[in-house]
Write a protein that holds these residues in place. Structure first.
Motif, PDB file in Angstrom:
ATOM      1  N   ASN A  17       0.833  -1.212   0.000  1.00  0.00           N
ATOM      2  CA  ASN A  17       0.000   0.000   0.000  1.00  0.00           C
ATOM      3  C   ASN A  17       0.863   1.255   0.000  1.00  0.00           C
ATOM      4  N   GLU A  43       2.144   2.078  -3.274  1.00  0.00           N
ATOM      5  CA  GLU A  43       1.070   2.374  -4.228  1.00  0.00           C
ATOM      6  C   GLU A  43       0.751   1.204  -5.153  1.00  0.00           C
ATOM      7  N   ASP A  83      -2.143  -1.204  -5.495  1.00  0.00           N
ATOM      8  CA  ASP A  83      -3.526  -1.263  -5.025  1.00  0.00           C
ATOM      9  C   ASP A  83      -3.867  -2.639  -4.457  1.00  0.00           C
ATOM     10  N   GLU A  84      -4.732  -2.641  -3.434  1.00  0.00           N
ATOM     11  CA  GLU A  84      -5.115  -3.891  -2.776  1.00  0.00           C
ATOM     12  C   GLU A  84      -5.759  -4.892  -3.732  1.00  0.00           C
ATOM     13  N   SER A  85      -6.363  -4.386  -4.787  1.00  0.00           N
ATOM     14  CA  SER A  85      -6.987  -5.280  -5.773  1.00  0.00           C
ATOM     15  C   SER A  85      -5.958  -6.139  -6.505  1.00  0.00           C
TER      16      SER A  85
END
Length: 524
Positions: free
Chosen positions: A140, A143, A145-147
Motif C-alpha cells: 500500500n 502504491e 492497489d489492494e486489488s
C-alpha cells in the motif's frame, strides 16, 4: 555485523578491487559510489554471495538475515504479489509451507503434531502471524492497489513489478539490506516515502544509486570504489564530493611545490657541486633532495566532463510570453511569462505533456490555439528527451558531427569542445550512429555549449548519464547566467537549479517562486 576481509576480484586482466577490508555495522547506511565499470554492482553481488571473490571472504554474524533487491522483474511471474513480497523472508515462507503441508495430511500423526508445534513456535518468533498484514502495508505504501495483492506477478507492468520487488527487499526487517538503484521508476512521492523508511531503519543498509539527493538523505557513510580499492568515508555524498575535491586540489598543490623545490635543488647542485666553497651547501641540498617526497598523485578513474554554458548576446526585457496555449490531450489555457534570471522547473504527471510543450515552444509542433512570443534578443538551445534524430543513420565522425553546429570548422577547435565532454584522441573520430546513450547526451551538451544561447530548454538531460556527468551538469546549470526551462527526474538537479516551479495538471497550473523541495512539501 557484515564484514569483508581481504576480498579481491579480477576478471582477466581487469582488477576490480584488491584486498578490501570493511565493516558494515548496525544503524548505518552505506552508499557505494564509483565510475562506470568500477565494480559497484559487482561488489553488492560479492556481499550477497552471488559472486565468489578470488581471495578473501565475506562474513555475516550468526542468525542475521540479509535481504537483496532483486533485479530480475520476471523472476516471480507465477507467484501472487503478496507471496512475492513474503518470499523476501525465505525461512518464514519455508516454515509456513511446511506447516500448511502437515495440516493438510489426511493421516496426521502424533509425530506430525510435535513437528507442527515446533514450526508454530518458530513461525511466531518470526512474526509470521502478522506477515500478510505487514506485506500488504508495504505494498500500500508503495502504491500497489489492494486489488492486485492476490494477482499474479505476470499481470503487473514493469513499474509495478519494481515496487513489489522493493517491498520484498524491505519485508521482515532484515539485518542487512542491499539495494541496487532502488529509486528507479519511482515517483517523487514514493522516493520520499522510501527515504523516510530507510532513515528510520535501525539495521544495516548498503546502497548503489545514481540519485544524489537520495544518497544525501539516507547515507551516513560513503564507500568509494576507485583504483581497485574501496575506501570508506563518514558522511553523505555531498560531503564526500566536496572533501575529495579539496583533497585533490591540496595534493596537486603540494606536488607542484615539491616539484618546484626539487628543480631548484637540482639546479643548485649542478651549478655548485664542483665548487669547493659551495660543496658543503651542495651536499646539504643533495640530502634535502633525497628526503623530498613527491607523491604519485593519481587522478581518479572517474571522469567529470567540463560543462559551462556561456552566452555573448545580452538578454533584453522581453524574454518569453506564453498565453492561453492549448493542445488537445496535453494542456489547456496554459499561460506564463519568463523574467530575467529565472530558471523554471516544469513538472507534469505525463512526460509527453512536457515534451509537447517544449516542441511547441521551439517550433517543432503547433498549438491548437494560443500564442508563444519570444523576445528579439533571445536565442534558444533545446535538449530533447529523444535525441535519435541527431544520430540515427549519421555516418559522420564526432568532429564532423559537431562541425554542423559551429561557425568555426577548424578541427582542433572542435576537438577542444569534444575533449571537454571526454571525447579525446581516437574517441573524437567515433561514428555518431554507434554512440551509447550517455555518449549521445554528452555530444548534445557539447552542441549546446558551442551554440552559446541565452535561453536553454532541457527535457530530462540526466537520462543515461553517470553520477560524475550528472554532478558536472548540475554545476554547469547552477552557474549559468541565462534563463532556463528544466524538466528532470533528478531531484537534486531540480532543487539546486530551479528558482521557480510550474506544474501542469489537467486545467490547473501551479506556478510559484519556490525551490523544488518546497514545491514537493506543499503538494504532497
Amino acid at each position: 555485523m557484515l564484514q569483508v576481509t581481504g576480498v579481491s576480484l579480477q576478471y582477466g586482466s581487469k582488477k576490480l578491487f584488491e584486498d578490501v577490508n570493511l565493516k558494515f555495522t548496525k544503524g548505518n547506511c552505506y552508499g557505494i559510489i564509483g565510475a562506470n565499470g568500477a565494480g559497484k554492482s559487482t561488489f553488492l553481488k560479492v556481499l550477497s554471495g552471488e559472486i565468489e571473490p578470488q581471495k578473501g571472504f565475506v562474513s555475516l554474524d550468526k542468525n542475521e538475515r540479509m535481504s537483496v533487491l532483486q533485479q530480475n522483474q520476471n523472476m516471480y511471474d507465477n507467484e501472487t504479489v503478496l507471496r512475492t513480497v513474503m518470499l523476501g523472508y525465505k525461512r518464514l515462507i519455508e516454515v509456513m509451507d511446511e506447516k500448511d503441508a502437515l495440516y493438510a495430511k489426511p493421516d496426521f500423526t502424533e509425530e506430525d503434531g510435535v513437528k507442527a508445534a515446533e514450526l508454530e513456535s518458530e513461525f511466531a518468533e518470526m512474526n509470521g502471524y502478522d506477515a500478510e498484514y505487514q506485506a500488504s502495508q508495504l505494498l500500500n505504501a508503495l502504491e500497489i492497489d489492494e486489488s492486485l495483492h492476490y494477482a499474479l506477478m505476470n499481470e503487473l507492468d514493469a513499474k509495478q513489478k519494481v515496487r513489489v520487488l522493493l517491498a520484498q527487499a524491505l519485508f521482515g526487517d532484515p539485518d542487512v539490506l542491499l539495494l541496487d538503484e532502488p529509486t528507479n521508476n519511482l515517483d517523487i512521492k514514493t522516493v520520499r516515502w522510501l527515504e523516510n523508511y530507510l532513515m528510520d531503519f535501525e539495521n544495516t543498509i548498503i546502497i548503489v544509486s545514481h540519485n544524489r539527493h537520495f544518497l544525501n538523505k539516507v547515507c551516513t557513510n560513503i564507500c568509494d570504489v576507485d583504483f581497485g580499492k574501496i575506501n570508506m568515508y563518514v558522511g553523505n555524498y555531498d560531503f564526500w564530493y566536496q572533501t575529495s575535491q579539496l583533497l585533490a586540489r591540496q595534493q596537486k598543490e603540494q606536488n607542484k611545490k615539491a616539484e618546484q623545490r626539487a628543480k631548484e635543488l637540482q639546479e643548485f647542485i649542478a651549478r655548485f657541486a664542483a665548487n669547493a666553497s659551495k660543496s658543503r651547501q651542495a651536499t646539504s641540498r643533495k640530502k634535502e633532495l633525497e628526503k623530498l617526497t613527491i607523491n604519485d598523485f593519481k587522478p581518479s578513474l572517474r571522469k567529470y566532463p567540463y560543462i559551462d554554458f556561456k552566452f555573448e548576446k545580452e538578454i533584453g526585457n522581453d524574454i518569453l510570453i506564453v498565453e492561453d496555449l492549448c493542445k488537445e490531450g496535453y494542456f489547456k489555457n496554459l499561460s506564463f511569462t519568463v523574467q530575467r534570471n529565472e530558471k523554471i522547473g516544469i513538472v507534469a504527471d505525463k512526460s509527453t505533456t512536457l515534451t509537447m510543450l517544449y516542441d511547441i515552444l521551439t517550433g517543432k509542433e503547433q498549438p491548437d490555439s494560443g500564442t508563444v512570443k519570444w523576445g528579439k534578443t533571445i536565442s534558444v538551445s533545446y535538449f530533447p528527451q529523444n535525441n535519435n534524430e541527431y544520430f540515427n543513420g549519421c555516418d559522420l565522425n564526432l568532429v564532423e558531427w559537431l562541425s554542423q553546429y559551429s561557425s568555426d570548422h577548424y578541427e582542433e577547435y572542435l576537438r577542444g569542445w569534444l575533449g571537454r565532454m571526454l571525447f579525446s584522441g581516437e574517441e573524437a573520430l567515433k561514428k555518431a550512429h554507434v554512440l551509447s546513450g550517455g555518449e549521445k547526451v554528452r555530444c548534445m551538451l557539447a552542441k549546446m555549449m558551442l551554440e552559446g544561447s541565452n535561453f536553454l530548454i532541457f527535457d530530462e538531460p540526466t537520462n543515461h548519464l553517470d553520477l560524475e556527468s550528472i554532478t558536472a551538469l548540475n554545476n554547469g546549470l547552477s552557474n549559468y547566467k541565462g534563463c532556463m526551462l528544466l524538466t528532470s527526474h533528478d531531484q537534486e538537479l531540480m532543487n539546486t537549479v530551479a528558482n521557480r516551479i510550474i506544474e501542469i495538471k489537467d486545467t490547473k497550473v501551479y506556478d510559484r517562486q519556490v525551490t523544488y523541495d518546497e514545491y514537493i512539501d506543499e503538494t504532497t
